[in-house]
Motif scaffolding. Structure first.
Motif, PDB file in Angstrom:
ATOM      1  N   PRO A  92       0.913  -1.513   0.289  1.00  0.00           N
ATOM      2  CA  PRO A  92       0.272  -0.331  -0.084  1.00  0.00           C
ATOM      3  C   PRO A  92       0.753   1.178  -0.477  1.00  0.00           C
ATOM      4  O   PRO A  92       0.470   1.832  -0.391  1.00  0.00           O
ATOM      5  N   GLU A  93       2.291   1.560   0.748  1.00  0.00           N
ATOM      6  CA  GLU A  93       2.450   2.211   0.670  1.00  0.00           C
ATOM      7  C   GLU A  93       3.536   3.164  -1.248  1.00  0.00           C
ATOM      8  O   GLU A  93       3.713   3.650  -0.727  1.00  0.00           O
ATOM      9  N   GLU A  94       4.495   1.123  -1.285  1.00  0.00           N
ATOM     10  CA  GLU A  94       5.129   1.653  -2.527  1.00  0.00           C
ATOM     11  C   GLU A  94       3.797   2.346  -3.234  1.00  0.00           C
ATOM     12  O   GLU A  94       4.027   2.908  -4.400  1.00  0.00           O
ATOM     13  N   LEU A  95       2.423   1.527  -3.542  1.00  0.00           N
ATOM     14  CA  LEU A  95       0.842   2.125  -4.226  1.00  0.00           C
ATOM     15  C   LEU A  95       1.525   3.443  -4.488  1.00  0.00           C
ATOM     16  O   LEU A  95       0.575   4.365  -5.050  1.00  0.00           O
ATOM     17  N   GLU A  96       1.080   3.956  -2.502  1.00  0.00           N
ATOM     18  CA  GLU A  96       0.930   5.674  -2.903  1.00  0.00           C
ATOM     19  C   GLU A  96       2.006   6.777  -3.025  1.00  0.00           C
ATOM     20  O   GLU A  96       1.736   7.425  -3.918  1.00  0.00           O
ATOM     21  N   GLN A  97       3.824   6.366  -3.149  1.00  0.00           N
ATOM     22  CA  GLN A  97       4.914   6.462  -3.747  1.00  0.00           C
ATOM     23  C   GLN A  97       4.499   6.565  -5.017  1.00  0.00           C
ATOM     24  O   GLN A  97       5.151   8.246  -5.965  1.00  0.00           O
ATOM     25  N   LEU A  98       4.006   5.661  -5.911  1.00  0.00           N
ATOM     26  CA  LEU A  98       3.430   5.637  -7.376  1.00  0.00           C
ATOM     27  C   LEU A  98       2.852   6.496  -7.929  1.00  0.00           C
ATOM     28  O   LEU A  98       3.020   7.249  -8.862  1.00  0.00           O
ATOM     29  N   ARG A  99       2.015   7.258  -7.171  1.00  0.00           N
ATOM     30  CA  ARG A  99       0.877   8.046  -7.551  1.00  0.00           C
ATOM     31  C   ARG A  99       0.951   9.212  -7.007  1.00  0.00           C
ATOM     32  O   ARG A  99       0.606  10.308  -7.842  1.00  0.00           O
ATOM     33  N   ASP A 100       2.556   9.246  -5.790  1.00  0.00           N
ATOM     34  CA  ASP A 100       2.827  10.323  -5.947  1.00  0.00           C
ATOM     35  C   ASP A 100       3.931  10.766  -7.084  1.00  0.00           C
ATOM     36  O   ASP A 100       3.788  12.363  -7.836  1.00  0.00           O
ATOM     37  N   GLY A 101       4.165   9.999  -8.134  1.00  0.00           N
ATOM     38  CA  GLY A 101       5.265   9.806  -9.098  1.00  0.00           C
ATOM     39  C   GLY A 101       4.934  11.047 -10.265  1.00  0.00           C
ATOM     40  O   GLY A 101       5.158  10.256 -11.441  1.00  0.00           O
ATOM     41  N   CYS A 102       3.037  10.475 -10.123  1.00  0.00           N
ATOM     42  CA  CYS A 102       2.489  10.995 -11.537  1.00  0.00           C
ATOM     43  C   CYS A 102       2.748  12.577 -11.375  1.00  0.00           C
ATOM     44  O   CYS A 102       2.556  13.317 -10.700  1.00  0.00           O
ATOM     45  N   CYS A 103       2.611  13.087 -12.809  1.00  0.00           N
ATOM     46  CA  CYS A 103       2.875  14.008 -13.171  1.00  0.00           C
ATOM     47  C   CYS A 103       1.357  14.168 -14.180  1.00  0.00           C
ATOM     48  O   CYS A 103       1.572  16.226 -14.037  1.00  0.00           O
ATOM     49  N   SER A 104       0.799  13.802 -14.445  1.00  0.00           N
ATOM     50  CA  SER A 104      -0.789  14.024 -15.379  1.00  0.00           C
ATOM     51  C   SER A 104      -1.106  13.412 -14.796  1.00  0.00           C
ATOM     52  O   SER A 104      -0.993  11.981 -14.961  1.00  0.00           O
ATOM     53  N   TYR A 105      -2.955  13.979 -15.477  1.00  0.00           N
ATOM     54  CA  TYR A 105      -4.041  13.037 -15.123  1.00  0.00           C
ATOM     55  C   TYR A 105      -3.997  11.737 -16.453  1.00  0.00           C
ATOM     56  O   TYR A 105      -4.362  10.299 -15.633  1.00  0.00           O
ATOM     57  N   LYS A 106      -3.175  11.155 -17.375  1.00  0.00           N
ATOM     58  CA  LYS A 106      -3.327  10.388 -17.688  1.00  0.00           C
ATOM     59  C   LYS A 106      -1.933   9.301 -17.547  1.00  0.00           C
ATOM     60  O   LYS A 106      -2.466   8.127 -17.316  1.00  0.00           O
ATOM     61  N   GLU A 107      -1.299  10.027 -16.921  1.00  0.00           N
ATOM     62  CA  GLU A 107      -0.017   8.612 -16.458  1.00  0.00           C
ATOM     63  C   GLU A 107      -1.015   8.365 -14.749  1.00  0.00           C
ATOM     64  O   GLU A 107      -1.187   7.238 -14.185  1.00  0.00           O
ATOM     65  N   LYS A 108      -2.045   9.266 -14.143  1.00  0.00           N
ATOM     66  CA  LYS A 108      -2.633   8.969 -12.889  1.00  0.00           C
ATOM     67  C   LYS A 108      -3.696   7.624 -13.461  1.00  0.00           C
ATOM     68  O   LYS A 108      -4.428   6.714 -12.600  1.00  0.00           O
TER      69      LYS A 108
END
Length: 267
Positions: free
Chosen positions: A97-113
């Motif tokens: 769960p922590e790694e997934l949240e970090q991955l979300r924080d690494g997104c820079c656009s709505y496309k990536e999110k």
């Protein structure tokens, strides 16, 4: 080579070309030392991971076995080359769960999110995702019919979070019929390789030490579904597995989840 996909044949060709560029000898003159030197080159200069190096070794083993079988070479130089010891369980470990949240924080656009949320909440295969068109989406039920292995259709679902990110992404992009389209005209569907690169960039921005790839998102989906109490048969259907044993490989139970289930039912 009969029965192999175009992608597999392409990968074989690329690996053998790489080998030939480094070991510039006639095929009958290649020795075990030449191959060991090449494996060292893959590790030291190209800095490939053990799993990738093992793929090269497997390709060379198949190639030289074929040459030996066809009597093209007198001695197979791969006979003394051992496979690498790879921790398969570690490589297959889903995102926490922590790694997934970090991955979300690494997104820079709505496309990536949208890409991250759709992959981790749908469990789709890479080729399935790149084949989806926007007009196939049922927004009300948050579902879409995908074409899986063996040309079998199945319905997959995505989360509310994925729906919101997809809506934002689709409202601001320039065009395209594919759910995930390229940014340049004629806005064709993203290729599988483009999706892989996008996830890898997101992972690097997020500070992930291991490579982030589409199959890892699928594995994470299965594990999260199992931890959430979803029946294994349902997970099997959502993933498009014909054998439930395959689903058990994807859905990994953490020790804390096992204890929680015990306390809930037994204690």
């Amino acid at each position: 080579m009969d029965g192999l996909s175009h992608k597999t044949l392409k990968n074989y060709r690329e690996m053998l070309t790489s080998f030939h560029s480094q070991v510039d000898k006639h095929i009958t003159k290649i020795t075990t030392d030449d191959i060991r030197t090449y494996i060292g080159y893959l590790a030291d200069e190209r800095r490939l991971k053990d799993s990738s190096i093992q793929t090269h070794i497997n390709t060379l083993r198949s190639f030289f076995s074929w040459l030996d079988m066809e009597d093209i070479i007198k001695k197979n130089p791969m006979r003394k080359i051992r496979s690498l010891k790879i921790d398969r369980m570690k490589a297959r470990r889903p995102l926490s769960p922590e790694e997934l949240e970090q991955l979300r924080d690494g997104c820079c656009s709505y496309k990536e999110k949208a890409l991250v949320e759709f992959l981790v909440s749908s469990g789709c295969r890479l080729n399935e995702v790149t084949g989806i068109r926007t007009d196939q989406i049922d927004w009300q039920s948050r579902s879409v019919v995908v074409l899986g292995k063996g040309h079998k259709e199945r319905t997959v679902y995505f989360s509310v979070r994925a729906k919101l990110m997809l809506r934002e992404y689709l409202s601001c992009r320039k065009g395209g019929e594919a759910l995930f389209a390229s940014t340049r005209k004629p806005y064709a569907a993203m290729s599988p390789r483009a999706v892989e690169k996008a996830l890898q960039r997101i992972g690097e921005r997020a500070g992930e030490t291991r490579r982030i790839y589409p199959h890892l998102m699928r594995h994470t989906f299965a594990t999260n579904a199992l931890h959430g109490g979803m029946d294994i048969t349902t997970i099997q259907h959502l993933l498009g597995h014909s054998d439930p044993k395959t689903t058990l490989i994807y859905a990994e139970l953490r020790p804390d989840a096992i204890r929680y289930a015990y306390e809930k039912v037994i204690a």
